[in-house]
Scaffold this motif. Structure first.
Motif, mmCIF file in Angstrom:
data_model
loop_
_atom_site.group_PDB
_atom_site.id
_atom_site.type_symbol
_atom_site.label_atom_id
_atom_site.label_comp_id
_atom_site.label_asym_id
_atom_site.label_seq_id
_atom_site.Cartn_x
_atom_site.Cartn_y
_atom_site.Cartn_z
ATOM 1 N N PHE A 52 25.053 30.471 39.200
ATOM 2 C CA PHE A 52 26.022 31.379 39.828
ATOM 3 C C PHE A 52 26.618 32.327 38.812
ATOM 4 N N ILE A 53 26.903 31.836 37.623
ATOM 5 C CA ILE A 53 27.568 32.657 36.622
ATOM 6 C C ILE A 53 26.663 33.789 36.132
ATOM 7 N N SER A 54 25.391 33.736 36.433
ATOM 8 C CA SER A 54 24.473 34.800 36.029
ATOM 9 C C SER A 54 24.493 35.997 36.974
ATOM 10 N N TYR A 55 25.204 35.868 38.084
ATOM 11 C CA TYR A 55 25.182 36.881 39.130
ATOM 12 C C TYR A 55 26.489 37.645 39.222
ATOM 13 N N THR A 56 26.370 38.949 39.264
ATOM 14 C CA THR A 56 27.487 39.774 39.718
ATOM 15 C C THR A 56 27.624 39.574 41.219
ATOM 16 N N MET A 57 28.842 39.452 41.703
ATOM 17 C CA MET A 57 29.098 39.206 43.116
ATOM 18 C C MET A 57 29.848 40.386 43.730
ATOM 19 N N ALA A 58 29.621 40.596 45.005
ATOM 20 C CA ALA A 58 30.264 41.722 45.677
ATOM 21 C C ALA A 58 30.457 41.426 47.156
ATOM 22 N N TRP A 59 31.318 42.226 47.757
ATOM 23 C CA TRP A 59 31.493 42.242 49.202
ATOM 24 C C TRP A 59 31.125 43.634 49.710
ATOM 25 N N PHE A 60 30.387 43.641 50.785
ATOM 26 C CA PHE A 60 30.050 44.852 51.513
ATOM 27 C C PHE A 60 30.559 44.699 52.943
ATOM 28 N N ARG A 61 30.604 45.804 53.660
ATOM 29 C CA ARG A 61 30.965 45.720 55.076
ATOM 30 C C ARG A 61 30.191 46.764 55.868
ATOM 31 N N GLN A 62 30.028 46.458 57.143
ATOM 32 C CA GLN A 62 29.345 47.382 58.041
ATOM 33 C C GLN A 62 30.079 47.429 59.360
ATOM 34 N N ALA A 63 30.616 48.588 59.671
ATOM 35 C CA ALA A 63 31.307 48.809 60.934
ATOM 36 C C ALA A 63 30.296 49.290 61.975
ATOM 37 N N PRO A 64 30.600 49.121 63.241
ATOM 38 C CA PRO A 64 29.672 49.558 64.293
ATOM 39 C C PRO A 64 29.318 51.028 64.165
ATOM 40 N N GLY A 65 28.027 51.320 64.176
ATOM 41 C CA GLY A 65 27.578 52.697 64.111
ATOM 42 C C GLY A 65 27.626 53.322 62.730
ATOM 43 N N LYS A 66 27.965 52.523 61.722
ATOM 44 C CA LYS A 66 28.068 53.056 60.364
ATOM 45 C C LYS A 66 27.130 52.301 59.424
ATOM 46 N N ARG A 75 30.291 38.874 36.158
ATOM 47 C CA ARG A 75 29.864 37.478 36.068
ATOM 48 C C ARG A 75 30.979 36.556 35.586
ATOM 49 N N GLY A 76 31.748 36.987 34.618
ATOM 50 C CA GLY A 76 32.833 36.173 34.101
ATOM 51 C C GLY A 76 34.141 36.359 34.840
ATOM 52 N N GLY A 77 34.188 37.351 35.722
ATOM 53 C CA GLY A 77 35.391 37.607 36.507
ATOM 54 C C GLY A 77 36.362 38.582 35.858
ATOM 55 N N GLY A 78 36.039 39.068 34.675
ATOM 56 C CA GLY A 78 36.982 39.918 33.965
ATOM 57 C C GLY A 78 37.004 41.371 34.383
ATOM 58 N N SER A 79 35.950 41.809 35.080
ATOM 59 C CA SER A 79 35.875 43.202 35.538
ATOM 60 C C SER A 79 35.697 43.249 37.042
ATOM 61 N N THR A 80 36.403 44.179 37.667
ATOM 62 C CA THR A 80 36.299 44.353 39.108
ATOM 63 C C THR A 80 36.124 45.835 39.434
ATOM 64 N N ASP A 81 35.627 46.089 40.612
ATOM 65 C CA ASP A 81 35.388 47.454 41.074
ATOM 66 C C ASP A 81 35.689 47.494 42.570
ATOM 67 N N TYR A 82 36.354 48.552 43.022
ATOM 68 C CA TYR A 82 36.733 48.660 44.425
ATOM 69 C C TYR A 82 36.429 50.058 44.959
ATOM 70 N N VAL A 83 36.053 50.110 46.213
ATOM 71 C CA VAL A 83 35.976 51.404 46.873
ATOM 72 C C VAL A 83 37.396 51.919 47.057
ATOM 73 N N ASP A 104 35.541 31.886 41.387
ATOM 74 C CA ASP A 104 35.759 30.616 40.721
ATOM 75 C C ASP A 104 34.385 30.069 40.366
ATOM 76 N N ASN A 105 33.989 30.233 39.127
ATOM 77 C CA ASN A 105 32.632 29.827 38.728
ATOM 78 C C ASN A 105 32.448 28.310 38.738
ATOM 79 N N ALA A 106 33.538 27.570 38.632
ATOM 80 C CA ALA A 106 33.444 26.107 38.704
ATOM 81 C C ALA A 106 33.121 25.659 40.121
ATOM 82 N N LYS A 107 33.488 26.480 41.098
ATOM 83 C CA LYS A 107 33.267 26.143 42.507
ATOM 84 C C LYS A 107 32.145 26.977 43.134
ATOM 85 N N ASN A 108 31.505 27.818 42.344
ATOM 86 C CA ASN A 108 30.440 28.689 42.868
ATOM 87 C C ASN A 108 30.913 29.483 44.084
#
Length: 121
Positions: A29-43, A53-61, A73-77
């Motif tokens: 798990f710690i080898s992966y950058t993680m993200a959230w995406f979303r899709q609204a109807p018709g978009k 990976r370490g949680g120290g950097s974030t990016d937001y729309v 939480d890398n201990a909890k995947n």
């Protein structure tokens, strides 16, 4: 490859809060950058937030800056998306995603099944 399972979606009134969770399988798990995406109807599906990976950097729309917080939480995947001050335009299916390597908005090739978030006005 990593398997992802989201939870925490639901119906909330405008101005309310929800916390999404995404549980990942596998020992890398710690080898992966993680993200959230979303899709609204018709978009098209759009990037919402990412965490390194370490949680120290974030990016937001821009549309969620100051309202949403991504963490892991890398201990909890597990990766989380805390959503506050929700608006009707946040209504969408939210997807957890993973990509091997460093933080970015493209190149995600592991996806969860999605969880519905509905914000009533």
């Amino acid at each position: 490859q990593v398997q992802l399972v989201e939870s925490g979606g639901g119906l909330v009134q405008a101005g309310g809060s929800l916390r999404l969770s995404c549980a990942a399988s596998g020992r890398t798990f710690i080898s992966y950058t993680m993200a959230w995406f979303r899709q609204a109807p018709g978009k098209e599906r759009e990037f919402v937030a990412g965490v390194s990976r370490g949680g120290g950097s974030t990016d937001y729309v821009d549309s969620v800056k100051g309202r949403f917080t991504i963490s892991r939480d890398n201990a909890k995947n597990t990766v989380y998306l805390q959503m506050n001050s929700l608006k009707s335009e946040d209504t969408a299916v939210y997807y957890c995603a993973a990509r091997f390597g460093s933080i970015g908005r493209l190149g995600y090739d592991n996806w969860g099944q999605g969880t519905q978030v509905t914000v009533s006005s």
